[in-house]
Write a protein that holds these residues in place. Sequence first.
Motif, PDB file in Angstrom:
ATOM      1  N   LEU A  70      -3.365  -1.279   6.051  1.00 18.04           N
ATOM      2  CA  LEU A  70      -2.498  -2.002   4.927  1.00 18.04           C
ATOM      3  C   LEU A  70      -2.565  -1.387   3.612  1.00 18.04           C
ATOM      4  O   LEU A  70      -1.470  -1.227   2.882  1.00 18.04           O
ATOM      5  CB  LEU A  70      -3.094  -3.489   4.712  1.00 18.04           C
ATOM      6  CG  LEU A  70      -2.868  -4.275   5.874  1.00 18.04           C
ATOM      7  CD1 LEU A  70      -4.083  -5.485   5.763  1.00 18.04           C
ATOM      8  CD2 LEU A  70      -1.517  -4.769   6.252  1.00 18.04           C
ATOM      9  N   GLU A  71      -3.706  -0.744   3.066  1.00 15.14           N
ATOM     10  CA  GLU A  71      -3.625   0.050   1.816  1.00 15.14           C
ATOM     11  C   GLU A  71      -2.617   1.284   1.809  1.00 15.14           C
ATOM     12  O   GLU A  71      -1.898   1.326   0.812  1.00 15.14           O
ATOM     13  CB  GLU A  71      -4.921   0.517   1.740  1.00 15.14           C
ATOM     14  CG  GLU A  71      -6.109  -0.595   1.091  1.00 15.14           C
ATOM     15  CD  GLU A  71      -7.289   0.172   0.967  1.00 15.14           C
ATOM     16  OE1 GLU A  71      -8.023  -0.931   0.378  1.00 15.14           O
ATOM     17  OE2 GLU A  71      -7.727   1.147   1.647  1.00 15.14           O
ATOM     18  N   ALA A  73       0.083   1.523   3.820  1.00 15.22           N
ATOM     19  CA  ALA A  73       1.457   1.086   3.992  1.00 15.22           C
ATOM     20  C   ALA A  73       1.783   0.524   2.617  1.00 15.22           C
ATOM     21  O   ALA A  73       3.090   0.904   2.254  1.00 15.22           O
ATOM     22  CB  ALA A  73       1.448  -0.114   4.932  1.00 15.22           C
ATOM     23  N   GLU A  74       1.089  -0.043   1.685  1.00 10.06           N
ATOM     24  CA  GLU A  74       1.310  -0.496   0.462  1.00 10.06           C
ATOM     25  C   GLU A  74       1.513   0.723  -0.541  1.00 10.06           C
ATOM     26  O   GLU A  74       2.320   0.661  -1.103  1.00 10.06           O
ATOM     27  CB  GLU A  74       0.142  -1.425  -0.124  1.00 10.06           C
ATOM     28  CG  GLU A  74       0.429  -1.814  -1.554  1.00 10.06           C
ATOM     29  CD  GLU A  74      -0.692  -2.903  -1.994  1.00 10.06           C
ATOM     30  OE1 GLU A  74      -0.351  -3.400  -3.077  1.00 10.06           O
ATOM     31  OE2 GLU A  74      -1.673  -2.838  -1.557  1.00 10.06           O
ATOM     32  N   ALA A  75       0.588   1.635  -0.308  1.00 10.47           N
ATOM     33  CA  ALA A  75       0.767   2.838  -1.269  1.00 10.47           C
ATOM     34  C   ALA A  75       1.990   3.794  -0.852  1.00 10.47           C
ATOM     35  O   ALA A  75       2.589   4.091  -1.763  1.00 10.47           O
ATOM     36  CB  ALA A  75      -0.357   3.769  -1.071  1.00 10.47           C
ATOM     37  N   SER A  77       4.797   2.317   0.145  1.00 12.87           N
ATOM     38  CA  SER A  77       5.862   1.542  -0.360  1.00 12.87           C
ATOM     39  C   SER A  77       6.180   1.549  -1.909  1.00 12.87           C
ATOM     40  O   SER A  77       7.001   1.293  -2.556  1.00 12.87           O
ATOM     41  CB  SER A  77       5.959   0.029   0.232  1.00 12.87           C
ATOM     42  OG  SER A  77       4.723  -0.664  -0.401  1.00 12.87           O
ATOM     43  N   THR A  78       4.997   1.670  -2.448  1.00 14.04           N
ATOM     44  CA  THR A  78       5.166   1.821  -4.162  1.00 14.04           C
ATOM     45  C   THR A  78       4.943   3.168  -4.643  1.00 14.04           C
ATOM     46  O   THR A  78       4.673   3.391  -5.887  1.00 14.04           O
ATOM     47  CB  THR A  78       3.879   0.952  -4.711  1.00 14.04           C
ATOM     48  OG1 THR A  78       2.604   1.529  -4.267  1.00 14.04           O
ATOM     49  CG2 THR A  78       4.182  -0.537  -4.110  1.00 14.04           C
ATOM     50  N   ASP A  79       4.775   4.255  -3.731  1.00  8.72           N
ATOM     51  CA  ASP A  79       4.589   5.662  -4.127  1.00  8.72           C
ATOM     52  C   ASP A  79       3.267   5.980  -4.801  1.00  8.72           C
ATOM     53  O   ASP A  79       3.170   6.769  -5.593  1.00  8.72           O
ATOM     54  CB  ASP A  79       5.884   6.069  -5.125  1.00  8.72           C
ATOM     55  CG  ASP A  79       7.132   6.278  -4.189  1.00  8.72           C
ATOM     56  OD1 ASP A  79       8.210   5.965  -4.439  1.00  8.72           O
ATOM     57  OD2 ASP A  79       7.001   6.545  -2.838  1.00  8.72           O
ATOM     58  N   GLU A  80       2.380   5.141  -4.679  1.00  8.27           N
ATOM     59  CA  GLU A  80       0.833   5.297  -5.196  1.00  8.27           C
ATOM     60  C   GLU A  80       0.223   6.009  -4.426  1.00  8.27           C
ATOM     61  O   GLU A  80       0.334   5.807  -2.978  1.00  8.27           O
ATOM     62  CB  GLU A  80       0.154   3.874  -5.270  1.00  8.27           C
ATOM     63  CG  GLU A  80       0.993   2.753  -6.426  1.00  8.27           C
ATOM     64  CD  GLU A  80       0.195   1.647  -6.442  1.00  8.27           C
ATOM     65  OE1 GLU A  80      -0.913   1.449  -5.847  1.00  8.27           O
ATOM     66  OE2 GLU A  80       0.817   0.685  -6.922  1.00  8.27           O
ATOM     67  N   THR A  82      -3.173   7.448  -2.115  1.00  6.21           N
ATOM     68  CA  THR A  82      -4.243   6.523  -1.421  1.00  6.21           C
ATOM     69  C   THR A  82      -5.380   7.017  -1.906  1.00  6.21           C
ATOM     70  O   THR A  82      -5.383   8.133  -2.284  1.00  6.21           O
ATOM     71  CB  THR A  82      -3.691   6.797  -0.028  1.00  6.21           C
ATOM     72  OG1 THR A  82      -4.019   8.135   0.441  1.00  6.21           O
ATOM     73  CG2 THR A  82      -2.712   6.108   0.483  1.00  6.21           C
TER      74      THR A  82
END
Length: 84
Positions: A70-71, A73-75, A77-80, A82
């Motif tokens: 999940l982390e 996938a979130e990263a 999608s936000t280009d952050e 990991t």
Amino acid sequence: MWGAELDSGEIRSKRLEAFGNLLGDYLQETLTTLAVHAKHFRNSEWLQKQDAADLAVLHGVATDKAIRLLEAAEAASTDEPTRP
């Protein structure tokens, strides 16, 4: 001279594409396998045969991996970046 650089760039691009395809295939197979494992973990008959310590480890590892996915996938999608 620029021809050699172009060839080198084309080769690098093809290698990166091939690597990306291999990585994508590997991740797809891994996620498919993990989904099969998760379904197996819901098997009540099998679960009852396991001891508490093994189930605790299974629960902890499965939960940790789900959170990490999940982390990631979130990263993505936000280009952050990991966390390691």
